[in-house]
Design a protein around this motif. Structure first.
Motif, short mmCIF file in Angstrom:
data_model
loop_
_atom_site.label_atom_id
_atom_site.label_comp_id
_atom_site.label_asym_id
_atom_site.label_seq_id
_atom_site.Cartn_x
_atom_site.Cartn_y
_atom_site.Cartn_z
N PRO A 210 -9.56 13.34 3.49
CA PRO A 210 -8.59 13.39 2.19
C PRO A 210 -8.38 11.97 1.74
CG PRO A 210 -7.13 13.84 4.13
CD PRO A 210 -8.63 13.62 4.64
N LEU A 211 -8.42 10.88 2.31
CA LEU A 211 -8.16 9.43 2.00
C LEU A 211 -9.28 8.66 2.82
CD1 LEU A 211 -6.49 7.63 0.22
CD2 LEU A 211 -4.92 7.32 2.12
N ASP A 212 -10.36 8.06 2.10
CA ASP A 212 -11.28 7.36 2.93
C ASP A 212 -10.71 5.90 2.96
OD1 ASP A 212 -13.40 6.25 3.67
OD2 ASP A 212 -14.41 6.21 1.77
N LEU A 213 -10.55 5.40 4.17
CA LEU A 213 -9.98 4.10 4.66
C LEU A 213 -11.01 3.19 4.82
CD1 LEU A 213 -6.84 4.96 6.82
CD2 LEU A 213 -6.79 4.82 4.40
N VAL A 214 -12.23 3.71 5.23
CA VAL A 214 -13.32 2.79 5.93
C VAL A 214 -14.25 2.10 5.02
CG1 VAL A 214 -14.97 2.49 7.85
CG2 VAL A 214 -12.78 4.02 8.17
N ARG A 357 0.32 12.28 -0.63
CA ARG A 357 0.70 11.94 -2.05
C ARG A 357 1.43 10.52 -2.08
NH1 ARG A 357 3.29 16.04 -2.35
NH2 ARG A 357 5.39 15.44 -1.79
N ARG A 358 2.25 10.19 -1.02
CA ARG A 358 2.83 9.04 -1.20
C ARG A 358 2.08 7.65 -0.89
NH1 ARG A 358 6.72 11.71 1.48
NH2 ARG A 358 6.20 11.14 3.47
N LEU A 359 0.80 7.91 0.09
CA LEU A 359 -0.04 7.03 0.39
C LEU A 359 -0.97 6.64 -0.92
CD1 LEU A 359 -1.18 7.89 4.03
CD2 LEU A 359 0.08 5.87 3.26
N ARG A 360 -1.25 7.69 -1.67
CA ARG A 360 -2.17 7.48 -2.79
C ARG A 360 -1.28 6.67 -3.90
NH1 ARG A 360 -4.12 13.75 -1.98
NH2 ARG A 360 -5.80 13.36 -0.86
N ARG A 361 -0.20 7.21 -4.01
CA ARG A 361 0.78 6.45 -5.07
C ARG A 361 0.94 5.02 -4.76
NH1 ARG A 361 5.56 10.81 -5.64
NH2 ARG A 361 4.63 12.21 -6.93
N THR A 362 0.61 4.36 -3.49
CA THR A 362 0.71 3.06 -3.15
C THR A 362 -0.04 2.03 -4.04
OG1 THR A 362 0.88 3.61 -0.80
CG2 THR A 362 0.36 1.42 -1.25
N LYS A 363 -1.18 2.69 -4.78
CA LYS A 363 -1.94 1.81 -5.69
C LYS A 363 -1.08 1.19 -6.84
CE LYS A 363 -4.26 5.47 -8.00
NZ LYS A 363 -5.55 6.31 -8.22
N VAL A 364 -0.01 2.28 -7.27
CA VAL A 364 0.60 1.87 -8.51
C VAL A 364 1.45 0.64 -8.07
CG1 VAL A 364 2.56 2.70 -9.99
CG2 VAL A 364 0.64 4.18 -9.15
N ALA A 365 2.17 0.58 -6.86
CA ALA A 365 3.09 -0.51 -6.66
C ALA A 365 2.18 -1.78 -6.41
CB ALA A 365 4.04 -0.24 -5.68
N ASN A 415 -6.50 -0.97 2.75
CA ASN A 415 -7.37 0.34 3.18
C ASN A 415 -6.89 1.61 2.15
OD1 ASN A 415 -7.32 -1.57 5.71
ND2 ASN A 415 -9.46 -0.61 6.05
N VAL A 416 -5.72 1.44 2.32
CA VAL A 416 -5.06 2.95 1.52
C VAL A 416 -5.46 2.55 0.00
CG1 VAL A 416 -3.02 3.83 0.95
CG2 VAL A 416 -3.32 3.22 3.11
N VAL A 417 -5.14 1.53 -0.54
CA VAL A 417 -5.48 1.37 -2.06
C VAL A 417 -6.97 1.13 -2.18
CG1 VAL A 417 -4.92 -0.18 -3.98
CG2 VAL A 417 -2.93 0.36 -2.27
N GLY A 418 -7.67 0.89 -1.20
CA GLY A 418 -9.01 0.68 -1.59
C GLY A 418 -9.64 -0.84 -2.13
N THR A 419 -8.71 -1.73 -2.42
CA THR A 419 -8.79 -3.02 -2.78
C THR A 419 -9.55 -3.95 -1.74
OG1 THR A 419 -6.58 -3.38 -2.37
CG2 THR A 419 -7.14 -3.24 -4.80
N PRO A 420 -10.37 -4.92 -2.30
CA PRO A 420 -11.03 -5.76 -1.35
C PRO A 420 -10.05 -6.95 -0.73
CG PRO A 420 -11.54 -6.50 -3.68
CD PRO A 420 -10.61 -5.16 -3.77
N SER A 421 -10.33 -7.33 0.42
CA SER A 421 -9.60 -8.34 1.11
C SER A 421 -10.38 -9.35 2.07
CB SER A 421 -8.47 -7.48 1.71
OG SER A 421 -7.70 -8.23 2.46
N GLY A 442 -7.50 -8.68 -3.60
CA GLY A 442 -7.59 -8.78 -5.04
C GLY A 442 -7.67 -7.47 -5.53
N ARG A 443 -7.93 -7.45 -6.81
CA ARG A 443 -7.87 -6.10 -7.62
C ARG A 443 -9.26 -5.25 -7.15
NH1 ARG A 443 -6.07 -9.41 -11.56
NH2 ARG A 443 -3.97 -8.76 -12.54
N PRO A 444 -9.54 -4.07 -7.37
CA PRO A 444 -10.94 -3.48 -7.17
C PRO A 444 -11.90 -4.33 -7.81
CG PRO A 444 -9.24 -1.64 -7.43
CD PRO A 444 -8.41 -3.14 -7.96
N GLY A 445 -12.93 -4.47 -7.21
CA GLY A 445 -14.18 -4.99 -7.57
C GLY A 445 -13.87 -6.62 -7.67
N SER A 446 -13.18 -7.27 -7.21
CA SER A 446 -13.04 -8.65 -7.40
C SER A 446 -13.59 -9.59 -6.20
CB SER A 446 -11.44 -9.01 -7.50
OG SER A 446 -10.85 -8.58 -6.21
#
Length: 469
Positions: A210-214, A357-365, A415-421, A442-446
């Protein structure tokens, strides 16, 4: 210079075909005919044998390594992490709960990795199913940190990081579902980039969660190796939904706006040495003309507990479906950490919809924290690599989880948000020589911006080398 006890430090650097080359340098030497691919593989195997008795990093050796004939890293010897299928080698996932069988085909990412031309010598060890931030077991020997073998090499890509840091191979495969590229990179003084979700070919299990972390990638001793890997992988497959990375070859000179945190958004405080590593990095960035300022991230206060619940759900699902890995799979033979995570989930399973639901909303903050900023700088971990045994699955579960959450407090958000690090070595180390990493997100794709700042720091102060210690 910090001095080291030869009894606790181990490396394989010597005057052979590999020399002190990184992967880019070795591939260039092979391409020019100065070194043969078979010679490089032979000498890498010798290096592995020289350190394996002390590091315990290898899970399986390939009987007949297949030599790459083209690509960015043609002929460069490497290893694949033992949670990823490589045809002809068993995939054990670090678990004693089943008897692994030889894979019939390569996993999707393994195909992308092989497209870079690497020569695979075998598979590296990981903790059971990659759940732990250290590569330790209930009965087997732990993977040890080559900088100080009394300490952890990190996890879950601990075997890969130990071999690369010790100079046995220039790069190795790693993957990251909560920090598992960046954590061992920080522990072992390496570069470790977790790509944006979808940047590289996803493995089959990614579509079932339901949430791809890897995300998959490598650990390396130089920024240019990580940059070359991303560029090479992109020639095999590129996600059209993300901006291309291309080949980043050095610092651009672009001035960046960077926010920084010393303590985690969930409230975990970093120790003094880690804080100093970050503040020294801030000072370096400012000296080089970048704008750096403190920031806050207002994530949901339940994030840590929610991530722990999801972590437990993964253990529960593996226990329920383990017979797909081996017909003799017995979830009761999973280690105490896996069993404890499963029990945690069984206590909380009714909260699953709210957790997701809360984990998916992490991307907003998280996105809000980047307003006006290019990157975010934080510690990788709240403290340096702990002694062997501190996070072992033999520690009683309540104590173990408390220790893990006080250690892995920064990496899971990406991992939760999907951003690079990316984790890069800092100039600071502990009194007994353990490296300390700092992390940029960074932001996605950065990825280009992350590589840019990593190149900048490496050029200003070359990363410490274990062979010079």
């Amino acid at each position: 210079m910090t001095t080291f006890d030869e009894k606790t430090r181990v490396h394989a650097f010597r005057d052979d075909a590999l020399g002190e080359h990184d992967a880019v340098g070795l591939a260039d030497a092979i391409r020019r005919g100065e070194v043969g691919a078979h010679e490089a593989a032979r000498d890498a195997a010798e290096r592995v044998r020289a350190v394996e008795e002390r590091l315990h990093a290898v899970q399986a050796h390939a009987e007949t390594p297949a030599h790459g004939t083209g690509g960015t890293f043609a002929g460069v010897p490497t290893f694949v992490k033992d949670n990823t299928d490589y045809r002809g080698l068993p995939t054990g996932h670090g678990s004693a709960a089943f008897t692994p069988r030889a894979a019939r085909r390569h996993a999707p990412f393994a195909g992308q990795f092989l497209s870079t031309g690497v020569t695979v010598l075998g598979k590296t060890r990981l903790p059971e199913f990659g759940f732990s931030p250290t590569t330790e077991y209930e009965t087997a020997e732990p993977v040890r940190n080559p900088w100080n073998t009394d300490h952890s090499a990190g996890g879950s890509s601990g075997g890969s990081a130990a071999l690369v840091a010790a100079g046995a191979v220039p790069i190795a495969h790693a993957n990251d579902g909560g920090g598992s590229i960046r954590i061992p990179a920080a522990c072992c003084g390496l570069v470790g980039l977790k790509p944006t979700r979808g940047r590289v070919v996803p493995n089959d299990q990614s579509h079932r969660l339901p949430l791809d972390l890897v995300a998959d990638g490598i650990v390396s001793r130089s920024v240019r190796d990580t940059a070359a890997f991303l560029a090479g992988a992109e020639t095999y497959w590129r996600n059209p939904k993300l901006p291309p990375v291309g080949l980043v070859e050095g610092p651009s000179g672009r001035r960046l706006r960077i926010g920084f945190l010393l303590d985690s958004p969930s409230g975990v405080a970093s120790d003094a040495a880690t804080r100093e590593a970050v503040t020294e990095t801030v000072a370096t960035l400012e000296r080089l003309g970048h704008t750096v300022e403190p920031v806050e991230i207002a994530i949901d206060p339940r994030f840590t507990e929610d991530f722990l619940t999801y972590w437990g759900m993964l253990s529960f699902l593996l226990g329920a479906t383990g017979r797909t890995l081996g017909t003799d799979f017995d979830r009761h033979r999973m280690d105490a950490l896996s069993r404890g995570l499963r029990a945690t989930y069984l206590e909380r399973w009714r909260s699953t919809p709210g957790v997701l639901r809360r984990l998916r909303r992490t991307k907003v903050a998280y996105a809000a924290a980047f307003r006006g900023l290019d990157l975010l700088l934080t510690p990788v971990l709240a403290h340096p690599a702990p002694p062997i045994g501190h996070l072992a699955p033999t520690v009683p579960y309540p104590t173990l989880i408390e220790r893990m959450l006080a250690y892995v407090a920064f990496t899971p958000i990406d991992n939760v948000v999907g951003t690079p690090s990316i984790s890069v070595p800092s100039t600071r180390s502990t009194d007994n020589g353990r490296p300390i990493g700092v992390m940029f997100s960074g932001r996605p794709g950065s990825e280009r911006t992350l590589l840019d700042v990593a190149f900048t720091l490496e050029a200003d102060s070359p990363f410490r080398r274990i062979q010079d210690a």
